[in-house]
Scaffold this motif. Structure first.
Motif, short mmCIF file in Angstrom:
data_model
loop_
_atom_site.label_atom_id
_atom_site.label_comp_id
_atom_site.label_asym_id
_atom_site.label_seq_id
_atom_site.Cartn_x
_atom_site.Cartn_y
_atom_site.Cartn_z
N LYS A 8 -12.08 19.92 8.71
CA LYS A 8 -13.03 18.82 8.52
C LYS A 8 -13.06 17.97 9.77
O LYS A 8 -12.03 17.72 10.39
CB LYS A 8 -12.60 17.96 7.32
N ALA A 9 -14.27 17.52 10.14
CA ALA A 9 -14.43 16.54 11.21
C ALA A 9 -15.32 15.43 10.67
O ALA A 9 -16.49 15.65 10.38
CB ALA A 9 -15.05 17.18 12.45
N LEU A 10 -14.74 14.27 10.50
CA LEU A 10 -15.46 13.12 9.97
C LEU A 10 -16.11 12.39 11.14
O LEU A 10 -15.44 11.67 11.89
CB LEU A 10 -14.50 12.21 9.21
N ASP A 11 -17.41 12.57 11.31
CA ASP A 11 -18.12 12.07 12.48
C ASP A 11 -18.47 10.60 12.30
O ASP A 11 -19.56 10.24 11.85
CB ASP A 11 -19.39 12.90 12.71
N ILE A 12 -17.52 9.73 12.67
CA ILE A 12 -17.70 8.28 12.47
C ILE A 12 -17.80 7.52 13.79
O ILE A 12 -17.98 6.30 13.79
CB ILE A 12 -16.54 7.71 11.64
N LYS A 13 -17.65 8.23 14.91
CA LYS A 13 -17.85 7.67 16.25
C LYS A 13 -17.00 6.40 16.48
O LYS A 13 -17.50 5.38 16.96
CB LYS A 13 -19.33 7.40 16.50
N ASN A 27 -4.01 8.13 -2.51
CA ASN A 27 -4.57 9.41 -2.12
C ASN A 27 -5.62 9.21 -1.03
O ASN A 27 -6.74 9.73 -1.09
CB ASN A 27 -5.18 10.14 -3.33
N ALA A 28 -5.25 8.43 -0.01
CA ALA A 28 -6.21 8.03 1.02
C ALA A 28 -5.56 8.07 2.39
O ALA A 28 -4.36 7.82 2.55
CB ALA A 28 -6.73 6.62 0.74
N SER A 44 -10.10 11.37 0.95
CA SER A 44 -10.62 12.71 1.22
C SER A 44 -10.39 13.62 0.02
O SER A 44 -9.53 13.34 -0.80
CB SER A 44 -9.90 13.28 2.45
N PRO A 45 -11.16 14.72 -0.07
CA PRO A 45 -12.17 15.13 0.90
C PRO A 45 -13.61 14.81 0.49
O PRO A 45 -14.53 15.00 1.28
CB PRO A 45 -11.98 16.65 0.94
N ASP A 46 -13.83 14.32 -0.73
CA ASP A 46 -15.20 14.21 -1.23
C ASP A 46 -15.81 12.82 -1.10
O ASP A 46 -17.03 12.68 -1.12
CB ASP A 46 -15.25 14.64 -2.70
N ALA A 47 -14.98 11.79 -1.00
CA ALA A 47 -15.50 10.43 -0.98
C ALA A 47 -16.08 10.08 0.39
O ALA A 47 -15.74 10.70 1.41
CB ALA A 47 -14.39 9.45 -1.34
N GLU A 48 -16.95 9.08 0.43
CA GLU A 48 -17.44 8.56 1.69
C GLU A 48 -16.39 7.62 2.29
O GLU A 48 -15.73 6.87 1.56
CB GLU A 48 -18.75 7.78 1.47
N PRO A 49 -16.21 7.62 3.60
CA PRO A 49 -15.25 6.70 4.21
C PRO A 49 -15.74 5.26 4.12
O PRO A 49 -16.95 5.00 4.14
CB PRO A 49 -15.17 7.18 5.66
#
Length: 295
Positions: A8-13, A27-28, A44-49
């Protein structure tokens, strides 16, 4: 052994993602974007950051017994904060008023004390001090080692008898004998050296007492054996990995923060995922994150 592909790559810049921690109670995975003064949380893995604005830059932080409230090493000193409620209380000023310094890397030792260091944002002149490693214990701050430009890689061996610390511009990770009860620190010994232009950043110790280090400038995370030899590498599609943490239900997911700061437009075009949070599956388990007992 080299690992190349993240799960997974969470693209949050993030401008300067740092100090990633796994909180098993929520669990975070938690981390800070220092230069944006943001605190991040991702179930993770399904929630929005989620991101929360902070009153000043946060270099590192520690879990406390109160879930959702943390002890932070902020730009000006140590503070208790609850990001979801916007609460912030400075408890010990360390670098306030010293414009060339801010707080940076930090971690809880095996005795439950929070240690964090100041770093020099520019070269000191005259008698101005360089960065210092501080211990926060029961609301009191005590200076320890000093003379660092950018202290990083702070972590402890599984038994707590060895402390690791780097000064990133010196391309060196040192190991120190460490007294868990009283905290005295022995003389430094070289644990590992990196090549010119490769700067050791955030580190952690896994369940096999190996050290994982994010190597800024090389685009790699390196796993070192206890003798300092390299056991494996993880190659990232970005050049500035900054910190690492094991998480997930089995503590076998390696989370890696990265940064976009100081990259040119051309470099950013070549590294579109710079500033992402990466997650890699591993065959190694981490250790539970220590909770600060000294607040």
């Amino acid at each position: 052994m080299t690992i190349n592909d993240p799960m997974k790559a969470l693209d949050i810049k993030n401008r300067l993602g740092e100090c990633v921690i796994w909180d098993a109670r929520e669990n975070a995975v938690l981390w800070t974007d220092i230069e944006s003064s943001l605190f991040w949380k991702w179930r993770s893995p399904d929630a929005e950051p989620q991101s929360f604005s902070l009153p000043e830059r946060l270099g590192s932080f520690a879990l406390t017994d109160t879930m959702g409230t943390y002890l932070g090493a902020f730009e000006s000193g140590f503070a208790m904060f609850t990001p979801s409620e916007g609460k912030f209380r400075l408890t010990a000023a360390v670098s306030a008023g010293q414009k060339h310094l801010r707080m940076n890397d930090g971690r809880v030792d095996r005795h439950g004390r929070f240690w964090a260091a100041t770093m020099a944002e520019r070269d000191p002149v005259g008698d101005e001090p360089w960065g210092t490693l501080w211990c926060y214990d029961d609301g009191e701050t005590t200076p320890s080692l000093s003379g660092f430009k950018i202290p990083n890689s702070l972590c402890w061996s599984q038994n707590g008898q060895v402390m690791y610390l780097a000064d990133s511009p010196q391309n060196t990770i040192w190991r120190y004998a460490f007294n868990q009860e009283k905290g005295p620190i022995g003389d430094p010994e070289i644990f590992a050296k990196t090549e010119k232009g490769v700067h050791p950043d955030g580190s952690l110790i896994d369940s096999e007492d190996h050290l994982w280090n994010a190597q800024w400038g090389a685009g790699e995370v390196v796993r070192y054996r206890p003798d300092g030899s390299i056991e494996r590498r993880i190659e990232l599609p970005v050049s500035q990995p900054s910190c690492v943490a094991f998480g997930g239900p089995d503590l076998d997911i390696l989370f890696i923060t990265t940064a976009r700061v100081d990259l040119s437009e051309e470099q950013l075009a070549d590294q579109p995922l710079a500033g992402s949070l990466f997650a890699y599956e591993t065959d190694i388990k981490g250790l539970p994150e220590m909770i600060c007992q000294s607040v």
